[in-house]
Scaffold this active site. Structure first.
Site, PDB file in Angstrom:
ATOM      1  N   MET A  73      39.789  47.376  37.008  1.00  0.00           N
ATOM      2  CA  MET A  73      41.085  47.706  36.530  1.00  0.00           C
ATOM      3  C   MET A  73      41.176  47.504  34.905  1.00  0.00           C
ATOM      4  SD  MET A  73      44.084  47.717  38.045  1.00  0.00           S
ATOM      5  CE  MET A  73      45.905  47.068  37.763  1.00  0.00           C
ATOM      6  N   CYS A  74      41.561  46.335  34.399  1.00  0.00           N
ATOM      7  CA  CYS A  74      41.531  45.951  32.881  1.00  0.00           C
ATOM      8  C   CYS A  74      42.414  46.870  32.052  1.00  0.00           C
ATOM      9  CB  CYS A  74      40.130  46.171  32.486  1.00  0.00           C
ATOM     10  SG  CYS A  74      38.754  45.162  33.373  1.00  0.00           S
TER      11      CYS A  74
END
Length: 298
Positions: free
Chosen positions: A1-2
């Site tokens: 994700m991030c």
């Protein structure tokens, strides 16, 4: 994700607003990375080298700085505390000796970054809370990058948070995963590169620093990474005067950019950019796979 954000200002008139703009962009990416966050800001140029140190708290850092000054004779150095981080300015010629002293006598203190302009701050917590702890909104500068982390492959720790820096005024944030980072880390260590964590992003930062140390420009180093780094990634990179973006040839991680006469901005999603001044007339585009986008400011 991030989540990744970056802002490179072409117009000096916007420099006092850099931190405020970057803070809003970073907070908007909370859904992509709620466990930790960090940012790098390129501000005033120091007479020496700025070492950003991280410790348990401001008191612990102040104690270490006092011991350091007594042991190394760096009484003229300036120390500016921000929560768990302190920016220590030392003579350029003494920077290596100071880092060696810290490693030998205060191993609990992390050297987060080093440079004449760059300062890096990162901690565990929601992006808005991290930005508030270090007063990102009050910082000025020419460019900055930020990262919100969702630790899907490792523990939630401050050492795992981005940005990572392995060279003077050089830092990188990354969304993705590298498959050959362990082998590359061993090779780079033989070339004299030092790594503080097992994070694959730090290896990518070290690779770029190694290439630039050998004479590559930032753009050339990023082009070479397309051959030497295996995996999928979006990189946003800062140097003392430069800002660059690169996606791998598959480009499976989301990315959007906006450019006006006043700035270049990057976000993992467009909503990170909507609060920027003049965004309604910006050229908004998705960076192409395997293409280096780079800007320099002299």
């Amino acid at each position: 994700m991030c989540g990744i954000v970056g802002l490179f200002l072409k117009a000096p008139s916007l420099e006092p607003q850099l931190g405020a703009l970057l803070s809003t962009m970073l907070e908007t990416m909370t859904d992509r990375g709620p466990d930790s966050a960090g940012f790098a800001v390129y501000g005033d140029t120091a007479a020496g080298v700025k070492l950003t140190l991280r410790g348990a708290d401001a008191r612990a850092l102040a104690t270490v700085v006092t011991r350091l000054e007594a042991a190394t004779g760096q009484q003229a150095c300036a120390a500016r505390a921000r929560d768990t981080h302190t920016v220590l300015t030392v003579d350029a010629a003494a920077a290596d000796a100071v880092r060696a002293w810290l490693a030998d006598h205060a191993p609990e203190i992390d050297v987060v970054s080093a440079g004449r302009r760059m300062e890096i701050y990162k901690e565990v917590g929601l992006p808005a809370a991290v930005a508030d702890r270090f007063d990102l909104a009050g910082m000025a500068g020419s460019h900055g990058i930020g990262h919100t982390r969702m630790a899907t492959e490792s523990a939630v720790t401050t050492n795992g948070a981005h940005p990572f820096s392995t060279g003077l005024d050089e830092c990188l944030v990354h969304n993705g995963s590298l498959s050959n980072h362990n082998d590359l880390r061993r090779r780079l260590r033989r070339e004299g590169m030092r790594f503080a964590t097992s994070n694959d992003t730090e290896v990518a930062a070290g690779y770029l620093s190694w290439r630039m140390r050998a004479g590559d420009s930032l753009e050339e180093a990023l082009r070479a990474s397309l051959t030497d780094l295996d995996g999928f990634f979006t990189f946003v990179v800062g140097t003392r005067t430069g800002f660059a973006v690169l996606r791998d040839p598959i480009a499976c991680k989301p990315a959007v950019m906006a450019e006006t006469d006043a700035y270049v901005a990057f976000g993992s999603e467009y909503r990170a950019l909507v609060g920027l001044p003049g965004i309604e007339s910006a050229r908004v585009f998705e960076p192409e796979p395997a293409k280096v986008y780079a800007w320099e400011r002299h």
